[in-house]
Design a protein around this motif. Structure first.
Motif, PDB file in Angstrom:
ATOM      1  N   PHE A  48       0.735  -1.077  -0.199  1.00 32.67           N
ATOM      2  CA  PHE A  48       0.025  -0.360  -0.115  1.00 32.67           C
ATOM      3  C   PHE A  48       0.838   0.717  -0.115  1.00 32.67           C
ATOM      4  CE2 PHE A  48      -2.731   3.499   1.998  1.00 32.67           C
ATOM      5  CZ  PHE A  48      -3.845   3.386   0.784  1.00 32.67           C
ATOM      6  N   LEU A  49       1.959   1.407   0.735  1.00 34.27           N
ATOM      7  CA  LEU A  49       2.187   2.455   1.343  1.00 34.27           C
ATOM      8  C   LEU A  49       3.894   2.523  -0.026  1.00 34.27           C
ATOM      9  CD1 LEU A  49       2.977   2.707   4.540  1.00 34.27           C
ATOM     10  CD2 LEU A  49       1.504   4.418   3.295  1.00 34.27           C
ATOM     11  N   ARG A  50       4.060   3.606  -0.273  1.00 31.18           N
ATOM     12  CA  ARG A  50       4.976   4.303  -1.025  1.00 31.18           C
ATOM     13  C   ARG A  50       6.438   4.134  -0.337  1.00 31.18           C
ATOM     14  NH1 ARG A  50       4.995   6.424  -6.709  1.00 31.18           N
ATOM     15  NH2 ARG A  50       2.602   6.979  -6.607  1.00 31.18           N
ATOM     16  N   ARG A  51       7.700   3.594  -1.082  1.00 32.71           N
ATOM     17  CA  ARG A  51       9.353   3.322  -0.314  1.00 32.71           C
ATOM     18  C   ARG A  51       9.331   4.863  -0.899  1.00 32.71           C
ATOM     19  NH1 ARG A  51       5.885  -0.571   1.743  1.00 32.71           N
ATOM     20  NH2 ARG A  51       6.533  -2.164   3.081  1.00 32.71           N
ATOM     21  N   PRO A  52      10.754   5.233   0.452  1.00 35.04           N
ATOM     22  CA  PRO A  52      11.085   5.825  -0.286  1.00 35.04           C
ATOM     23  C   PRO A  52      13.033   5.716  -0.915  1.00 35.04           C
ATOM     24  CG  PRO A  52      10.578   6.213   1.723  1.00 35.04           C
ATOM     25  CD  PRO A  52      10.651   5.360   1.958  1.00 35.04           C
ATOM     26  N   ILE A  53      13.454   5.944  -1.249  1.00 32.50           N
ATOM     27  CA  ILE A  53      14.281   5.344  -2.177  1.00 32.50           C
ATOM     28  C   ILE A  53      16.005   6.548  -2.161  1.00 32.50           C
ATOM     29  CG2 ILE A  53      15.954   4.081  -3.277  1.00 32.50           C
ATOM     30  CD1 ILE A  53      14.268   2.412  -1.528  1.00 32.50           C
ATOM     31  N   SER A  54      16.938   7.090  -1.555  1.00 34.58           N
ATOM     32  CA  SER A  54      17.218   7.807  -2.063  1.00 34.58           C
ATOM     33  C   SER A  54      17.878   7.935  -3.975  1.00 34.58           C
ATOM     34  CB  SER A  54      18.322   8.538  -1.102  1.00 34.58           C
ATOM     35  OG  SER A  54      19.702   7.457  -1.022  1.00 34.58           O
ATOM     36  N   ILE A  55      18.145   8.497  -4.401  1.00 34.55           N
ATOM     37  CA  ILE A  55      18.733   9.188  -5.508  1.00 34.55           C
ATOM     38  C   ILE A  55      20.329   8.494  -5.364  1.00 34.55           C
ATOM     39  CG2 ILE A  55      18.884  10.686  -7.554  1.00 34.55           C
ATOM     40  CD1 ILE A  55      16.163  11.960  -7.017  1.00 34.55           C
ATOM     41  N   CYS A  56      20.410   7.869  -6.196  1.00 32.14           N
ATOM     42  CA  CYS A  56      22.225   7.902  -5.760  1.00 32.14           C
ATOM     43  C   CYS A  56      23.436   8.530  -7.123  1.00 32.14           C
ATOM     44  CB  CYS A  56      22.406   6.718  -5.967  1.00 32.14           C
ATOM     45  SG  CYS A  56      24.390   5.937  -6.320  1.00 32.14           S
ATOM     46  N   GLU A  57      22.431   8.629  -7.976  1.00 31.22           N
ATOM     47  CA  GLU A  57      23.316   9.159  -9.480  1.00 31.22           C
ATOM     48  C   GLU A  57      22.382   9.828 -10.136  1.00 31.22           C
ATOM     49  OE1 GLU A  57      27.507   8.518 -11.410  1.00 31.22           O
ATOM     50  OE2 GLU A  57      26.815   6.264 -10.713  1.00 31.22           O
TER      51      GLU A  57
ATOM     52  N   VAL B 211      -0.192   2.122  19.318  1.00 31.34           N
ATOM     53  CA  VAL B 211      -1.343   1.963  18.697  1.00 31.34           C
ATOM     54  C   VAL B 211      -1.693   3.323  17.471  1.00 31.34           C
ATOM     55  CG1 VAL B 211      -2.294   0.846  20.033  1.00 31.34           C
ATOM     56  CG2 VAL B 211      -2.915   2.680  20.625  1.00 31.34           C
ATOM     57  N   GLY B 212      -2.673   3.201  16.704  1.00 30.43           N
ATOM     58  CA  GLY B 212      -2.701   4.547  15.812  1.00 30.43           C
ATOM     59  C   GLY B 212      -3.789   4.055  14.243  1.00 30.43           C
ATOM     60  N   GLY B 213      -4.324   4.666  13.946  1.00 31.21           N
ATOM     61  CA  GLY B 213      -5.170   4.840  13.366  1.00 31.21           C
ATOM     62  C   GLY B 213      -5.254   3.465  11.756  1.00 31.21           C
ATOM     63  N   LEU B 214      -6.017   2.604  11.627  1.00 29.89           N
ATOM     64  CA  LEU B 214      -6.045   2.123  10.543  1.00 29.89           C
ATOM     65  C   LEU B 214      -7.182   2.412   9.244  1.00 29.89           C
ATOM     66  CD1 LEU B 214      -5.297  -0.604   9.455  1.00 29.89           C
ATOM     67  CD2 LEU B 214      -7.009  -1.676   9.688  1.00 29.89           C
ATOM     68  N   SER B 215      -6.286   3.025   8.559  1.00 28.73           N
ATOM     69  CA  SER B 215      -6.940   3.612   7.140  1.00 28.73           C
ATOM     70  C   SER B 215      -6.691   2.277   5.891  1.00 28.73           C
ATOM     71  CB  SER B 215      -6.648   4.707   6.975  1.00 28.73           C
ATOM     72  OG  SER B 215      -5.288   5.462   7.122  1.00 28.73           O
ATOM     73  N   GLY B 216      -6.821   3.366   4.400  1.00 26.46           N
ATOM     74  CA  GLY B 216      -7.162   2.556   3.543  1.00 26.46           C
ATOM     75  C   GLY B 216      -8.283   1.137   2.770  1.00 26.46           C
ATOM     76  N   PRO B 217      -7.639   0.734   1.941  1.00 21.78           N
ATOM     77  CA  PRO B 217      -8.721  -0.311   1.170  1.00 21.78           C
ATOM     78  C   PRO B 217      -9.478  -0.864   2.157  1.00 21.78           C
ATOM     79  CG  PRO B 217      -6.989   0.319  -0.311  1.00 21.78           C
ATOM     80  CD  PRO B 217      -7.074   0.977   0.807  1.00 21.78           C
ATOM     81  N   ALA B 218      -8.360  -1.158   3.282  1.00 23.04           N
ATOM     82  CA  ALA B 218      -9.263  -2.339   4.172  1.00 23.04           C
ATOM     83  C   ALA B 218     -10.359  -1.981   5.406  1.00 23.04           C
ATOM     84  CB  ALA B 218      -7.212  -2.514   5.344  1.00 23.04           C
ATOM     85  N   VAL B 219     -10.000  -0.639   5.699  1.00 24.36           N
ATOM     86  CA  VAL B 219     -12.045   0.016   6.284  1.00 24.36           C
ATOM     87  C   VAL B 219     -12.448  -0.402   5.231  1.00 24.36           C
ATOM     88  CG1 VAL B 219      -9.626   0.805   8.090  1.00 24.36           C
ATOM     89  CG2 VAL B 219     -11.207   2.299   6.499  1.00 24.36           C
ATOM     90  N   GLY B 243     -11.507   4.294   3.388  1.00 25.17           N
ATOM     91  CA  GLY B 243     -10.916   3.679   2.091  1.00 25.17           C
ATOM     92  C   GLY B 243     -11.098   3.725   0.313  1.00 25.17           C
ATOM     93  N   ILE B 244     -11.650   4.857   0.259  1.00 25.70           N
ATOM     94  CA  ILE B 244     -11.644   5.544  -0.883  1.00 25.70           C
ATOM     95  C   ILE B 244     -10.771   4.671  -1.498  1.00 25.70           C
ATOM     96  CG2 ILE B 244     -13.377   6.718  -2.582  1.00 25.70           C
ATOM     97  CD1 ILE B 244     -15.776   6.999  -0.345  1.00 25.70           C
ATOM     98  N   ALA B 245     -10.711   4.618  -3.157  1.00 25.21           N
ATOM     99  CA  ALA B 245      -9.752   4.319  -3.371  1.00 25.21           C
ATOM    100  C   ALA B 245      -9.917   4.639  -5.447  1.00 25.21           C
ATOM    101  CB  ALA B 245      -8.377   3.380  -3.539  1.00 25.21           C
ATOM    102  N   THR B 246     -11.473   4.587  -5.632  1.00 29.27           N
ATOM    103  CA  THR B 246     -11.454   4.492  -6.944  1.00 29.27           C
ATOM    104  C   THR B 246     -12.660   4.842  -7.295  1.00 29.27           C
ATOM    105  OG1 THR B 246     -12.464   2.205  -7.100  1.00 29.27           O
ATOM    106  CG2 THR B 246      -9.976   2.022  -7.649  1.00 29.27           C
ATOM    107  N   ALA B 247     -12.882   5.388  -8.285  1.00 32.71           N
ATOM    108  CA  ALA B 247     -14.246   6.071  -8.299  1.00 32.71           C
ATOM    109  C   ALA B 247     -15.257   5.178  -7.854  1.00 32.71           C
ATOM    110  CB  ALA B 247     -14.609   6.114  -9.524  1.00 32.71           C
ATOM    111  N   LYS B 248     -14.778   4.110  -8.685  1.00 32.97           N
ATOM    112  CA  LYS B 248     -16.055   2.214  -8.319  1.00 32.97           C
ATOM    113  C   LYS B 248     -16.107   2.626  -6.651  1.00 32.97           C
ATOM    114  CE  LYS B 248     -15.705  -0.348 -11.916  1.00 32.97           C
ATOM    115  NZ  LYS B 248     -14.895  -2.030 -12.291  1.00 32.97           N
ATOM    116  N   ASP B 249     -15.161   2.593  -5.943  1.00 34.68           N
ATOM    117  CA  ASP B 249     -15.171   3.138  -4.548  1.00 34.68           C
ATOM    118  C   ASP B 249     -16.242   3.976  -4.099  1.00 34.68           C
ATOM    119  OD1 ASP B 249     -13.690   0.586  -4.146  1.00 34.68           O
ATOM    120  OD2 ASP B 249     -11.334   1.851  -3.742  1.00 34.68           O
ATOM    121  N   ALA B 250     -15.918   4.880  -4.455  1.00 34.18           N
ATOM    122  CA  ALA B 250     -16.696   6.825  -4.399  1.00 34.18           C
ATOM    123  C   ALA B 250     -18.524   6.667  -5.232  1.00 34.18           C
ATOM    124  CB  ALA B 250     -16.287   7.325  -5.005  1.00 34.18           C
TER     125      ALA B 250
END
Lengths: 256, 303
Positions: A48-57, B211-219, B243-250
């Motif tokens: 789900f989350l993107r991964r930050p990677i530093s630019i090497c060159e 602990v923290g708040g869960l979000s994203g398509p899972a919810v 968790g809305i990610a697409t037009a269909k979800d919306a």
């Protein structure tokens, strides 16, 4: 800020050392915008989350960026399985890079482990006016030393166990260098204890110093505020954000 | 081209898509990709009276199809919002929703008072932040507390008042009814679901806040269910999110009963997600002979 997001082809891939991968991605506009020390935010299929990677060159003429990353978990493991010819979803360039001093100024690059790759891009700005001090656990983990030589920067290699180069930490080599000659700037990236040691030496010898930090990130652009790091602002502690305020900070502004 | 305009509590949005509070800052970080005017509105980062740093990092953890966050309402305070962020947003041609997140009822009332003379189009009262020790979800998990804080802010503002609800309750419909009775013009839901992840190698929680708040398509299915239940329990509009990610979800969320929708975590994966949803909703309406998107609200036909 100016960045792009899109799918770009992975044109070359190498395995540099155990769990260390080297990607070259063709992204003309991104390469044109990028500065040494900035990072890109990669989307990995299945995560789900993107991964930050530093630019090497950065190769602006070829329109490519080079990323050298370490497998740290399932996300970077999946990233390492992307093959040349496939597309990578890249957002970038993001964040603030290192200060690039005018021609003739001297700088020392200090890198530890996977903190070494972003130092290569900075070194290529200074060429022979830079000196790189790079540290690794052992000989098997050593990467990029030939690349520093290619861009004209002499390189002092240190390993924790002495199996290659100097036996010891980069801070010991840095101290020896600073005794000999003091540069106009020290740039560093690596684990927090290394950065602390580098900053202490920079202070001791009165040399300006910039450090690159890392933190788990969300948006990558400064909107979600998850990648907080402790800094000092107007004499008070302030939680800055690695993605937008950094990843490169003035050494005096960070609390490690 | 379908008519994408929707109305929530008397406020007209050119389309139903609103980046959610905390996920989009004040919009500046995305203006280099597309004009903010492509969006119906923006729900701004939650603002406390005096500003605060939030919780220590790490504040984010990956989860299956989503993420946990424990930012803890880091913000620069209401005066900074009014002086530094609002003038920029006023020029962007979208509905500006200020998200109010006080630690006490008095804080929330004071923030609402300071917003009263400004151009802010709408107030979203956050009684559901799971990441702060004082206030936050404490207001949103009892009907009496939710009613009290809503009534107090209601008296302090003439602006349309939307109350953002917590899913971490036994009956979200009871909370929704309580804030409706106290004078809320709309409700928005759901805030994040409280969650936790542990690094099994270090035996430490990944989040420094534990602990923290869960979000994203899972919810998303939880959010659809709660929006549907609340929309059937109150007579004020519901803004749906989670968790809305697409037009269909919306579209699904609107069918469940939402008059407009908010998007958060999906923007981290794809910064263009909100504008893709606007375009996708329009295409779906055209393909399915829906002339007015507002007609989708609550159009699910339950068994």
């Amino acid at each position: 800020m100016s960045y792009v997001q899109g799918e770009y082809p992975l044109i070359a891939k190498k395995n540099l050392a155990k769990n260390i991968y080297d990607f070259t991605i063709r992204a003309h506009h991104l390469a044109a915008l990028a500065e040494p020390g900035q990072f890109v935010h990669l989307r990995v299929p299945g995560f789900f989350l993107r991964r930050p990677i530093s630019i090497c060159e950065i190769d602006r003429e070829a329109g490519t960026i080079r990323l050298v990353f370490e497998i740290r978990g399932e996300g970077t493991e999946a990233l390492s399985r992307i093959n040349p010819g496939e597309l990578v979803d890249v957002m970038g360039p993001l964040g603030k890079g290192f200060t690039l001093l005018p021609e003739g100024k001297k700088a020392i690059m200090v890198g530890g482990g996977i903190g070494v790759p972003p130092m290569l891009g900075v070194a290529s700005h200074y060429g022979e006016n830079a000196k790189a001090i790079v540290g690794f656990r052992n000989a098997a983990a050593v990467i990029l030393t030939d690349d520093f030589k290619r861009v004209g920067t002499s390189c002092i290699l240190c390993t924790d166990d002495g199996s290659a180069g100097m036996h010891g930490f980069v801070t010991e080599a840095l101290k020896q260098e600073l005794e000999r000659e003091q540069p106009d700037l020290i740039c560093a990236c690596g684990p927090a204890p290394m950065l602390k040691g580098v900053i202490a030496l920079a202070d001791q010898y009165g040399v300006p110093c910039e450090v690159s930090l890392e933190e788990r990130m969300g948006c990558g652009v400064g909107a979600c505020l998850v990648c907080a790091c402790r800094t000092v602002k107007d004499g008070k502690e302030y939680l800055a954000h690695v993605c937008k305020d950094g990843p490169v900070f003035d050494a005096h502004d960070v609390i490690l | 081209m379908a008519d994408l305009q929707v109305k929530v509590a008397g406020v007209t949005f050119k389309n139903p898509v609103i980046p959610a509070s905390g996920a989009y800052g004040f919009g500046r970080e995305y203006e280099c990709l597309y004009p903010l005017s492509e969006l119906g509105g923006i729900s701004c980062k939650g603002t406390t009276l005096n500003g605060q740093n939030g919780n220590p990092a790490p504040r984010v953890a990956e989860t299956p199809a989503g993420m946990l966050n424990s930012v803890g309402l880091q913000n620069a305070g209401i005066d900074h919002f009014i002086e530094a962020e609002l003038p920029y947003l006023e020029k962007q041609d979208l509905v500006v929703i200020a998200n109010v997140a006080g630690h006490t009822i008095e804080d929330c009332v004071e923030i609402a008072r300071r917003l009263e003379p400004t151009s802010t189009d709408m107030i979203e009262l956050n009684i559901s932040c799971p990441n702060v020790k004082q206030g936050g979800a404490a207001f949103g998990t009892s009907c009496q507390a939710a009613e009290e804080i809503t009534a107090a802010v209601r008296r302090a503002t003439t602006k349309p008042l939307m109350v953002k609800l917590s899913p971490n309750v036994t009956s979200i419909t009871d909370i929704a009814k309580a804030v409706e009775a106290a004078g809320a013009d709309a409700v928005s839901l759901i805030n994040t679901l409280l969650g936790m992840r542990i690094d099994i190698n270090t035996r430490r929680p990944i989040l420094k806040n534990n602990v923290g708040g869960l979000s994203g398509p899972a919810v998303f299915p939880v959010a659809v269910r709660m929006v549907w239940q609340v929309a059937n329990a109150v007579n004020i509009p519901v803004v749906g999110m989670g968790g809305i990610a697409t037009a269909k979800d919306a579209i699904e969320m609107m069918m469940a009963g939402a008059s407009a929708i908010q998007m958060g975590a999906a923007i981290f994966a794809d910064p263009y997600a909100p504008v893709k949803v606007v375009r996708g909703m329009n295409e779906w309406c055209d393909a399915h002979g829906v002339a007015r998107i507002a007609d989708l609200t609550g159009s699910v036909q339950p068994w």
